[in-house]
Design a protein around this motif. Structure first.
Motif, PDB file in Angstrom:
ATOM      1  N   PHE A  71       0.833  -1.199   0.000  1.00 12.70           N
ATOM      2  CA  PHE A  71       0.000   0.000   0.000  1.00 12.70           C
ATOM      3  C   PHE A  71       0.869   1.251   0.000  1.00 12.70           C
ATOM      4  O   PHE A  71       2.001   1.235   0.477  1.00 12.70           O
ATOM      5  CB  PHE A  71      -0.899   0.048   1.245  1.00 12.70           C
ATOM      6  N   SER A  72       0.285   2.338  -0.498  1.00 18.78           N
ATOM      7  CA  SER A  72       0.871   3.676  -0.388  1.00 18.78           C
ATOM      8  C   SER A  72      -0.135   4.536   0.358  1.00 18.78           C
ATOM      9  O   SER A  72      -1.338   4.490   0.066  1.00 18.78           O
ATOM     10  CB  SER A  72       1.113   4.287  -1.765  1.00 18.78           C
ATOM     11  N   LEU A  73       0.359   5.320   1.301  1.00 16.16           N
ATOM     12  CA  LEU A  73      -0.491   6.202   2.085  1.00 16.16           C
ATOM     13  C   LEU A  73      -0.021   7.633   1.916  1.00 16.16           C
ATOM     14  O   LEU A  73       1.165   7.930   2.084  1.00 16.16           O
ATOM     15  CB  LEU A  73      -0.427   5.817   3.574  1.00 16.16           C
ATOM     16  N   HIS A  74      -0.956   8.511   1.589  1.00 20.38           N
ATOM     17  CA  HIS A  74      -0.702   9.950   1.628  1.00 20.38           C
ATOM     18  C   HIS A  74      -1.715  10.498   2.620  1.00 20.38           C
ATOM     19  O   HIS A  74      -2.920  10.392   2.403  1.00 20.38           O
ATOM     20  CB  HIS A  74      -0.874  10.586   0.252  1.00 20.38           C
ATOM     21  N   ILE A  75      -1.218  11.030   3.724  1.00 17.65           N
ATOM     22  CA  ILE A  75      -2.095  11.547   4.767  1.00 17.65           C
ATOM     23  C   ILE A  75      -1.765  13.004   5.031  1.00 17.65           C
ATOM     24  O   ILE A  75      -0.597  13.369   5.204  1.00 17.65           O
ATOM     25  CB  ILE A  75      -1.999  10.685   6.054  1.00 17.65           C
ATOM     26  N   LEU A  76      -2.790  13.844   5.009  1.00 17.02           N
ATOM     27  CA  LEU A  76      -2.664  15.279   5.252  1.00 17.02           C
ATOM     28  C   LEU A  76      -3.387  15.591   6.551  1.00 17.02           C
ATOM     29  O   LEU A  76      -4.595  15.354   6.670  1.00 17.02           O
ATOM     30  CB  LEU A  76      -3.288  16.076   4.103  1.00 17.02           C
ATOM     31  N   TRP A  77      -2.643  16.133   7.523  1.00 18.02           N
ATOM     32  CA  TRP A  77      -3.226  16.391   8.838  1.00 18.02           C
ATOM     33  C   TRP A  77      -2.533  17.579   9.478  1.00 18.02           C
ATOM     34  O   TRP A  77      -1.300  17.625   9.554  1.00 18.02           O
ATOM     35  CB  TRP A  77      -3.089  15.140   9.697  1.00 18.02           C
ATOM     36  N   ASP A  78      -3.305  18.516   9.957  1.00 14.58           N
ATOM     37  CA  ASP A  78      -2.743  19.698  10.614  1.00 14.58           C
ATOM     38  C   ASP A  78      -1.908  19.329  11.839  1.00 14.58           C
ATOM     39  O   ASP A  78      -0.956  20.029  12.178  1.00 14.58           O
ATOM     40  CB  ASP A  78      -3.858  20.658  11.041  1.00 14.58           C
ATOM     41  N   GLY A  79      -2.239  18.241  12.492  1.00 13.31           N
ATOM     42  CA  GLY A  79      -1.527  17.818  13.690  1.00 13.31           C
ATOM     43  C   GLY A  79      -0.079  17.431  13.464  1.00 13.31           C
ATOM     44  O   GLY A  79       0.680  17.271  14.429  1.00 13.31           O
ATOM     45  N   PHE A  80       0.332  17.270  12.219  1.00  8.15           N
ATOM     46  CA  PHE A  80       1.734  16.957  11.919  1.00  8.15           C
ATOM     47  C   PHE A  80       2.647  18.178  12.015  1.00  8.15           C
ATOM     48  O   PHE A  80       3.868  18.043  11.970  1.00  8.15           O
ATOM     49  CB  PHE A  80       1.878  16.338  10.531  1.00  8.15           C
ATOM     50  N   ALA A  81       2.072  19.360  12.152  1.00 13.35           N
ATOM     51  CA  ALA A  81       2.873  20.587  12.216  1.00 13.35           C
ATOM     52  C   ALA A  81       3.889  20.490  13.355  1.00 13.35           C
ATOM     53  O   ALA A  81       3.562  20.103  14.471  1.00 13.35           O
ATOM     54  CB  ALA A  81       1.980  21.796  12.407  1.00 13.35           C
ATOM     55  N   GLY A  82       5.125  20.815  13.040  1.00 17.69           N
ATOM     56  CA  GLY A  82       6.190  20.798  14.027  1.00 17.69           C
ATOM     57  C   GLY A  82       6.814  19.434  14.275  1.00 17.69           C
ATOM     58  O   GLY A  82       7.764  19.321  15.041  1.00 17.69           O
ATOM     59  N   GLN A  83       6.290  18.393  13.647  1.00 20.12           N
ATOM     60  CA  GLN A  83       6.842  17.053  13.810  1.00 20.12           C
ATOM     61  C   GLN A  83       7.806  16.730  12.677  1.00 20.12           C
ATOM     62  O   GLN A  83       7.582  17.112  11.529  1.00 20.12           O
ATOM     63  CB  GLN A  83       5.738  15.989  13.810  1.00 20.12           C
ATOM     64  N   SER A  84       8.848  15.992  13.000  1.00 22.79           N
ATOM     65  CA  SER A  84       9.785  15.544  11.973  1.00 22.79           C
ATOM     66  C   SER A  84       9.133  14.460  11.115  1.00 22.79           C
ATOM     67  O   SER A  84       8.103  13.880  11.486  1.00 22.79           O
ATOM     68  CB  SER A  84      11.048  14.981  12.624  1.00 22.79           C
ATOM     69  N   ARG A  85       9.744  14.189   9.981  1.00 24.14           N
ATOM     70  CA  ARG A  85       9.255  13.127   9.100  1.00 24.14           C
ATOM     71  C   ARG A  85       9.238  11.789   9.834  1.00 24.14           C
ATOM     72  O   ARG A  85       8.293  11.012   9.715  1.00 24.14           O
ATOM     73  CB  ARG A  85      10.126  13.046   7.843  1.00 24.14           C
TER      74      ARG A  85
END
Length: 94
Positions: free
Chosen positions: A46-60
């Motif tokens: 599978f490939s996942l592309h997830i867009l979420w505001d909560g990722f702000a400030g988090q590293s990859r």
């Protein structure tokens, strides 16, 4: 393509862990038929592309760990491979 049980479970787990996220989970298993990790289930890659505001400030790495934690033992047991692209919505626009 119709979603199988593993895909539906992953989508539910991701939606619960990342409220309000845009989740695009693509079954790539057909592209890996006959390759290592193809178990014949049609739900191995599978490939996942997830867009979420909560990722702000988090590293990859932190984002990938959060996704893997949300999915529990699915990656690596029932799903052979999961490519993850985790971004904030604003990052996806640049």
């Amino acid at each position: 393509m119709v979603s199988g049980p593993a895909q539906r479970e992953m989508e539910l787990l991701l939606a619960a862990a990342f409220p309000g996220a845009r989740i695009i989970l693509t079954n790539d298993s057909a592209n890996h038929r006959g390759h290592s990790g193809d178990d014949g289930s049609g739900e191995s890659h599978f490939s996942l592309h997830i867009l979420w505001d909560g990722f702000a400030g988090q590293s990859r790495v932190a984002r990938q760990r959060a996704v893997n934690a949300a999915l529990g033992d699915i990656p690596g047991t029932r799903v052979h491979a999961l490519a993850i692209k985790a971004q904030t919505p604003s990052e996806a626009m640049t």
